[in-house]
Design a protein around this motif. Structure first.
Motif, PDB file in Angstrom:
ATOM      1  N   THR A 136       0.847  -1.193   0.000  1.00  0.00           N
ATOM      2  CA  THR A 136       0.000   0.000   0.000  1.00  0.00           C
ATOM      3  C   THR A 136       0.885   1.247   0.000  1.00  0.00           C
ATOM      4  O   THR A 136       1.917   1.278   0.645  1.00  0.00           O
ATOM      5  N   THR A 137       0.439   2.256  -0.742  1.00  0.00           N
ATOM      6  CA  THR A 137       1.197   3.508  -0.754  1.00  0.00           C
ATOM      7  C   THR A 137       0.693   4.442   0.336  1.00  0.00           C
ATOM      8  O   THR A 137      -0.503   4.674   0.461  1.00  0.00           O
ATOM      9  N   GLN A 138       1.615   4.934   1.141  1.00  0.00           N
ATOM     10  CA  GLN A 138       1.270   5.904   2.187  1.00  0.00           C
ATOM     11  C   GLN A 138       2.041   7.195   1.921  1.00  0.00           C
ATOM     12  O   GLN A 138       3.033   7.199   1.201  1.00  0.00           O
ATOM     13  N   THR A 139       1.579   8.275   2.527  1.00  0.00           N
ATOM     14  CA  THR A 139       2.286   9.549   2.409  1.00  0.00           C
ATOM     15  C   THR A 139       3.079   9.786   3.686  1.00  0.00           C
ATOM     16  O   THR A 139       2.529   9.696   4.788  1.00  0.00           O
ATOM     17  N   PHE A 140       4.353  10.060   3.503  1.00  0.00           N
ATOM     18  CA  PHE A 140       5.236  10.337   4.640  1.00  0.00           C
ATOM     19  C   PHE A 140       5.537  11.837   4.637  1.00  0.00           C
ATOM     20  O   PHE A 140       6.101  12.362   3.679  1.00  0.00           O
ATOM     21  N   THR A 141       5.131  12.514   5.698  1.00  0.00           N
ATOM     22  CA  THR A 141       5.292  13.969   5.769  1.00  0.00           C
ATOM     23  C   THR A 141       6.244  14.323   6.904  1.00  0.00           C
ATOM     24  O   THR A 141       6.109  13.800   8.017  1.00  0.00           O
ATOM     25  N   SER A 151       7.422  26.620   9.519  1.00  0.00           N
ATOM     26  CA  SER A 151       7.400  25.229   9.063  1.00  0.00           C
ATOM     27  C   SER A 151       7.926  25.091   7.641  1.00  0.00           C
ATOM     28  O   SER A 151       7.633  25.924   6.777  1.00  0.00           O
ATOM     29  N   ASP A 152       8.683  24.035   7.414  1.00  0.00           N
ATOM     30  CA  ASP A 152       9.048  23.635   6.053  1.00  0.00           C
ATOM     31  C   ASP A 152       8.599  22.180   5.917  1.00  0.00           C
ATOM     32  O   ASP A 152       9.081  21.308   6.647  1.00  0.00           O
ATOM     33  N   ILE A 153       7.658  21.943   5.013  1.00  0.00           N
ATOM     34  CA  ILE A 153       7.046  20.610   4.945  1.00  0.00           C
ATOM     35  C   ILE A 153       7.608  19.837   3.746  1.00  0.00           C
ATOM     36  O   ILE A 153       7.638  20.340   2.624  1.00  0.00           O
ATOM     37  N   VAL A 154       8.037  18.635   4.025  1.00  0.00           N
ATOM     38  CA  VAL A 154       8.563  17.744   2.991  1.00  0.00           C
ATOM     39  C   VAL A 154       7.628  16.537   2.916  1.00  0.00           C
ATOM     40  O   VAL A 154       7.319  15.927   3.941  1.00  0.00           O
ATOM     41  N   GLN A 155       7.169  16.210   1.722  1.00  0.00           N
ATOM     42  CA  GLN A 155       6.189  15.120   1.589  1.00  0.00           C
ATOM     43  C   GLN A 155       6.645  14.125   0.517  1.00  0.00           C
ATOM     44  O   GLN A 155       7.078  14.526  -0.561  1.00  0.00           O
ATOM     45  N   ASN A 156       6.561  12.846   0.856  1.00  0.00           N
ATOM     46  CA  ASN A 156       6.947  11.794  -0.099  1.00  0.00           C
ATOM     47  C   ASN A 156       5.989  10.614   0.018  1.00  0.00           C
ATOM     48  O   ASN A 156       5.395  10.406   1.079  1.00  0.00           O
ATOM     49  N   ASN A 157       5.898   9.860  -1.068  1.00  0.00           N
ATOM     50  CA  ASN A 157       5.153   8.600  -1.000  1.00  0.00           C
ATOM     51  C   ASN A 157       6.068   7.495  -0.496  1.00  0.00           C
ATOM     52  O   ASN A 157       7.257   7.474  -0.815  1.00  0.00           O
TER      53      ASN A 157
END
Lengths: 557, 338
Positions: A136-141, A151-157
């Motif tokens: 399953t693909t989840q989002t990692f933030t 805030s500096d937000i970094v988001q990846n699958n």
């Protein structure tokens, strides 16, 4: 260092002084300091939360609201610590299934297995999410909060089943820190039975991240001296991942296999200042630093795992060596150049957005094939500050290994009964799986046998059903076999045949069923639009076959 | 039932193509090529095959399907219906029939554990031949359109269930098996694979002549065999693409691959033997030609040529037997002329 000076911290101790304190002599004692108070801040007994550097890690829940995690830690709690995100069997039943399949989660058909995400700090479970399906693909933030900038937000699958180390760097990474980490990795590997998987794989991935940042520190210090600069490293991060590849059937993850290693450096931030007051030096420093950081995104894997790897800089250089033009795009030429680029629409959109934001982009005119990796490297530069994003296809601000880490070749004797049996199992499987698709209409780009297949969609589907993973596209499949020394010039049942055009480019593939009457080659292929997957025969020594055949891919020789 | 044939109508072919019209197929009229009758064919719309009909009288192009993927259209002998293969409403490929104006689209086959494609009308128009694949058992069937009864004409037979082969597990457990047992298991698997392939090579499709006198058997190896239904005599013709009967049942046409740059259109007179071979030059890289259909007066043949395994849609061509010229008609494939 308790005795550190300002120069020690800024790294300017070796630079010639540019300011001198001038002594002033007054005839009387001053009642106050000769400064005016403009504003006075609040007083606190302890530092307030808003003035602390913090990191929040979040894993998204799946569509059923399962599997989510959210934890917040102060930056000192994470800096210098091995922070990993991995997945473990969700329940004791899942553990039992994994045990049945030899203890390796990748051996289990993913649809049978549920896993849960675990965040560990220095090997200690810190947060555990709920049960989700393997693959399953989840989002990692990641939210990196700094008091000065917010805030500096970094988001990846992230795919459930992968193993990642998150390296958070609060400042420079000196050689001692990187060396200590390597020593720890070596000690853990000597003690393989007494340590956990996180102590080995997690440590390896973390050591790669630390080593990466150390190389940047070393080279940036050098550039700073050269340009008479000082710089401070702001909190930065890199995610190093051992990927898995999941094949899907009707939307269900069907099989998993080991993927490659990659590093994604979404945040690498510097505060710079020129000791001479020349702002251009900052720009040159940032340019050089950016190129270095990109180059280390492939060199770090070539150094650690001795595997050909890619980064934006490597791909641009490789494209140039292949004679592919390297183009610089800005607002003046984007309308002319962008339509001519032979790259994915995602890359084009990113370039368009960057130019709209006043930046410029450097990209090769077309994608390159580097071992098993196909795509493009590109750089988005801020022409004012010299800062840049060094990207590769897939939205990765980093690099990775360029070879599929497939199962090791079977090295047992070809005359052995075991070898002959495995070969016959494979052939039987390929023939059965391909015959079951005869009559399926050709659909260009088709990969779903329920709708339609194209030539490489057929071969990929059949081979994956027979437990051999190959890439998409006839040319990629040919290159995969060729790069692994598995292209042959005489056909055998179960091979994939590859046809080439007059320029030598691969344009068609299919499955060899065998040779009949010593003269005709039988194939099953998806020929072209308007036709169906069918069995056909060609004279093996006929002019057509001989002029078209480029070779035969064979996973089991 | 006998067919009523229309009288031969002079076919006018304007060899001067109107490139502007060809380039803009979305208009209701397409090439300025006049021919007698209507050609139904499949054409991709954003990679999804749909069925269109091109009227030779006014070059009017009409789209007949819009739901799902729709392939392999075939006119009924009386021209009132079109049989085709369709993948829609969540089921796999099945045979459908519609009226010639696209109305009344109805499902004919219900294939359990498989799919059905490649419909061909039996000469009476009351039955349809079609192919089906039931988990690797490839069948040639005949469905009675009035009763819905399906007869299995030929079958390649059951094969072992399709499944992923757990090679890792085999490797893991293999040491526990004695060599002699392994040898026997290997021999059994090789025998099974050989038999499956032999059955596949013997697979065939049936193409009945419109006059009901002959059958063409097209084997998967490419071999074409002409069978006289009355005398049961067989005559092997060639290795070629799927053959097509002329409307009067006197001639047939198919393609043979001659070399890497040319396919050859073969026209047979059933009584006299080979009548004509026409090499069809292609360009760029290898193209294959297939799927032929005759005009009602047996003076022209429409066929498909297209690049192997590329994104480019094939083209339909009209070949005039008298002038021996081919002319590009429109992008599409699997034409059937009525």
């Amino acid at each position: 260092m308790p005795t550190a000076t300002i120069e020690d911290i800024l790294g300017a101790q070796d630079l010639p002084s540019t300011k001198t304190i001038i002594r002033q002599t007054f005839p009387y004692l001053l009642g106050t300091l000769p400064y005016k108070v403009v504003v006075q801040g609040s007083k606190y007994s302890t530092a307030p939360d808003t003035m602390r550097h913090k990191v929040t890690l979040q894993i998204s829940a799946d569509m059923f609201g399962e599997g989510g995690i959210s934890i917040t830690k102060s930056l000192p709690e994470l800096s210098g610590k091995r922070l990993t995100l991995s997945y473990v069997p969700a329940t004791t039943s899942d553990e039992a299934i994994v045990a049945q399949y030899g203890g390796d989660m990748l051996n289990v058909p993913p649809y049978l297995l549920n896993v849960k995400p675990v965040i560990k700090i220095d090997g200690v479970d810190t947060a555990t999410g709920g049960s989700i399906g393997m693959g399953t693909t989840q989002t990692f933030t990641m939210n990196l909060y700094t008091p000065a900038y917010g805030s500096d937000i970094v988001q990846n699958n992230v795919i459930a089943g992968t193993y990642s180390a998150i390296t958070i760097q609060a400042n420079k990474t000196p050689a001692e820190v990187a060396g200590a980490r390597m020593e720890k990795l070596q000690n853990n590997s000597k003690n393989i039975d007494a340590v956990t998987l996180d102590d080995l794989l997690g440590e390896l991935l973390y050591a790669i991240g630390i080593s990466y940042f150390h190389h940047l520190t070393f080279e940036n210090d050098l550039y700073a001296k050269t340009f008479q600069m000082v710089y401070m490293k702001q909190p930065s991060e890199a995610i190093t991942t051992l990927d898995i590849n999941i094949s899907y059937l009707f939307g269900v993850p069907r099989s998993a296999s080991q993927g490659g290693l990659n590093i994604d450096v979404d945040r690498d931030v510097y505060a710079t200042s020129s000791l001479t007051g020349d702002t251009n030096r900052s720009k040159h420093f940032m340019n050089l630093s950016g190129m270095t950081s990109s180059a280390w995104e492939h060199k770090i894997f070539e150094a650690f795992v001795n595997t050909p790897s890619v980064s934006a800089m490597k791909l641009l250089k490789y494209a140039s060596q292949q004679g592919i033009p390297i183009l610089t795009i800005d607002s003046a030429n984007i309308n002319t150049i962008l339509p001519t680029l032979l790259v994915s629409s995602d890359v084009k959109t990113e370039i368009q957005n960057a130019i709209n934001a006043g930046k410029k982009a450097i990209v090769s005119q077309s994608e390159v094939q580097y071992y098993d990796w196909k795509g493009v490297g590109y750089v988005v530069l801020d022409p004012i500050t010299g800062t840049g994003a060094y990207m590769i296809s897939g939205g990765l601000a980093g690099g990775g290994t360029a070879k599929i880490l497939t199962d090791p070749p079977i090295t047992m004797s070809k005359d052995s009964f075991v070898y002959q049996y495995i070969k016959s199992v494979f052939l039987n499987s390929v023939i059965i799986n391909s015959i079951a698709l005869i009559g399926t209409p050709y659909v260009w780009g088709g990969k779903d046998p329920d709708i339609g297949l194209d030539c490489s969609g057929l071969t990929k589907y059949v081979y994956e059903m027979s437990n051999f993973r190959i890439p998409d596209g006839a040319a990629n499949q040919y290159n995969h076999f060729k790069n692994n020394g598995m292209i042959f010039q005489t056909p055998q049942s179960g091979d994939l045949f590859f046809w080439k055009d007059s320029n030598g480019s691969i344009y068609h593939t299919g499955i060899v069923t065998g040779i009949t009457n010593s003269e005709d080659i039988g194939i099953i292929d998806a020929p072209d639009t308007g036709r169906v997957v069918e069995y056909r025969q060609f004279p093996l020594n006929g002019s057509f076959w001989q002029s078209n055949i480029a070779g035969y891919g064979r996973p089991i020789e | 039932m006998k067919f009523l044939f229309v009288t031969i109508v002079a076919i006018l072919i304007n060899l001067q193509m109107d490139s502007n019209l060809l380039a803009n197929e979305k208009k209701s009229t397409v090439p300025s090529i006049i021919f007698n009758g209507r050609i139904v064919f499949q054409k991709s719309d954003d990679k999804i095959g749909q069925i269109f009909v091109l009227d030779g009288k006014d070059s009017k192009l009409i789209r007949l399907t819009s739901v799902g993927h729709n392939y392999q259209p075939k006119w009924s002998p009386d021209g009132k219906n079109i049989a085709f293969a369709s993948n829609r409403k969540g089921h796999r490929w099945e045979i459908y029939i519609m009226d010639s104006d696209s109305k009344n689209q109805r499902r004919v086959t219900y294939t359990t554990d498989g799919f059905s494609t490649q419909p061909r009308w039996e000469s009476s128009g009351n039955e349809l031949y079609f192919s089906s694949n039931i988990k690797g058992d490839i069948r040639e069937n005949l469905v009675n359109l009035k009763t819905g009864e399906v007869k299995i004409i030929a079958s390649t037979g059951k094969i072992p269930a399709v499944k992923a082969i757990p090679i890792k597990d085999i490797i893991k457990d293999i040491d526990k098996i004695e060599d002699e047992q392994l040898k026997k298991m290997t021999e059994a698997l090789e025998k099974e694979t050989k038999e499956i392939l032999e059955r596949l090579q013997g697979r065939f499709k049936i193409f009945p002549s419109p006059d009901g006198k002959h059958l063409l058997i097209h084997y998967s190896s490419g071999k074409i065999v002409l069978v006289d239904k009355k005398s049961k005599k067989e005559k092997t013709l060639d290795d070629g693409s799927e053959p097509a009967w002329s409307k009067d049942g006197n001639k047939l046409a198919y393609f043979i691959a001659s070399d890497e740059l040319k396919d050859t259109l073969v026209v047979w007179d059933v009584d006299k033997g080979i009548q004509e071979k026409k090499a069809v030059p292609t360009k760029k890289y290898y193209e294959e030609c297939f799927s032929t259909s005759w005009s009602r007066d047996s003076k022209q043949i429409v066929y498909t040529c297209g690049p192997v395994a590329g994104p480019e849609e094939p083209w339909l061509y009209l070949y005039d037997l008298k002038t021996k010229q081919s002319v590009k008609l429109i992008q599409g494939s699997n034409p059937d002329w009525y």
